[in-house]
Design an enzyme around this catalytic site. Structure first.
Site, short mmCIF file in Angstrom:
data_model
loop_
_atom_site.label_atom_id
_atom_site.label_comp_id
_atom_site.label_asym_id
_atom_site.label_seq_id
_atom_site.Cartn_x
_atom_site.Cartn_y
_atom_site.Cartn_z
N SER A 134 0.83 -1.19 0.00
CA SER A 134 0.00 0.00 0.00
C SER A 134 0.87 1.25 0.00
O SER A 134 1.55 1.52 -0.99
CB SER A 134 -0.97 -0.05 1.18
N HIS A 170 -4.79 -1.66 -3.99
CA HIS A 170 -6.14 -2.07 -3.56
C HIS A 170 -7.16 -1.85 -4.69
O HIS A 170 -8.27 -1.37 -4.48
CB HIS A 170 -6.56 -1.30 -2.31
#
Length: 246
Positions: A134, A170
């Site tokens: 991330s 994501h």
């Protein structure tokens, strides 16, 4: 032993629930260790939790994950001060750097105050595998999409730019990510952007994308590039990694 060329593993994964511990290292972290070329000793992994403010509970959980995986873990903490006297020496002594997710905007600001932007570049060029999830993925690129500034996703365009692309994380679990990436590539805010579903990792040797891997079946990676006044998105099918210890 370090990787034979500069290597980055940028992911939307790497963690899973352990059998006896809260968090374990999944296949993407093990793949980063494999790419480092370490052999005949315990791999040395540095955990960097800047993006979540060096949260002590997560540092402890990463220590347990490393113990189960057979890694020697060194946490690099920057709050309230660096926990290591010779930060550059400690980074260069690692096989792999694993950067936790959280706020990429805060991560970049704190790293720059402490000179980590230059330290990690030297480590990358020396063969230490840079990796993360991330925020720990976006940081190595020119930028990407982030919720660092609030719940509404916004662009970040001042990341470290070791890799000359944007990064989308994501991609399958946050419905707002794909349309924003498309808009940012279409208007030139981001360059060609490489995106990952949860559980997928991108492997770069130098600045070239050389492999797409996954720890979860059925997931994908995506290359989004500008074409005319719009964008084109191409799906890349990853190679499924073995389970750790398999």
């Amino acid at each position: 032993m370090t990787a034979t060329e500069p290597t980055i593993v940028a992911t939307s994964g790497g963690h899973r629930r352990g059998d006896r511990i809260w968090v374990g290292f999944h296949s993407l972290v093990h793949h980063a260790v494999e790419l480092s070329g370490v052999n005949g000793r315990r791999p040395k992994v540095m955990y960097v939790g800047t993006a979540i403010g060096d949260a002590e509970h997560m540092t402890a959980r990463m220590g347990e994950a490393a113990r189960v995986a057979g890694f020697d873990l060194t946490p690099l903490q920057l709050f309230p001060m660096p926990n290591i006297e010779d930060v550059e020496g400690a980074v260069l002594d690692q096989d792999v750097v694993w950067v936790m997710g959280g706020s990429v905007a805060n991560l970049l600001a704190v790293w720059r105050v402490h000179g980590l932007d230059s330290v990690f570049r030297r480590a990358w060029e020396a063969g230490v595998v840079l990796s993360g999830v991330s925020a720990g993925s976006i940081c190595w690129f020119q930028g990407g999409t982030t919720d660092s500034f609030g719940p509404r996703l916004r662009p970040v365009t001042d990341a470290l730019a070791y890799l000359p692309y944007g990064n989308g994380v994501h991609y399958d679990s946050d419905a707002a990510r794909r349309p924003l990436v498309h808009d940012l590539v279409a208007d030139g805010t981001l360059p060609e952007t490489h995106c990952t579903d949860d559980g997928v990792g991108l492997v770069y040797h130098g600045t070239k994308l050389t492999e797409v891997v996954s720890e979860v079946p059925g997931k994908g990676a995506y290359i989004v590039r500008r074409e005319g006044d719009g964008v084109v998105e191409d799906r890349v099918e990853p190679r499924l990694l073995p389970e750790p210890g398999a």
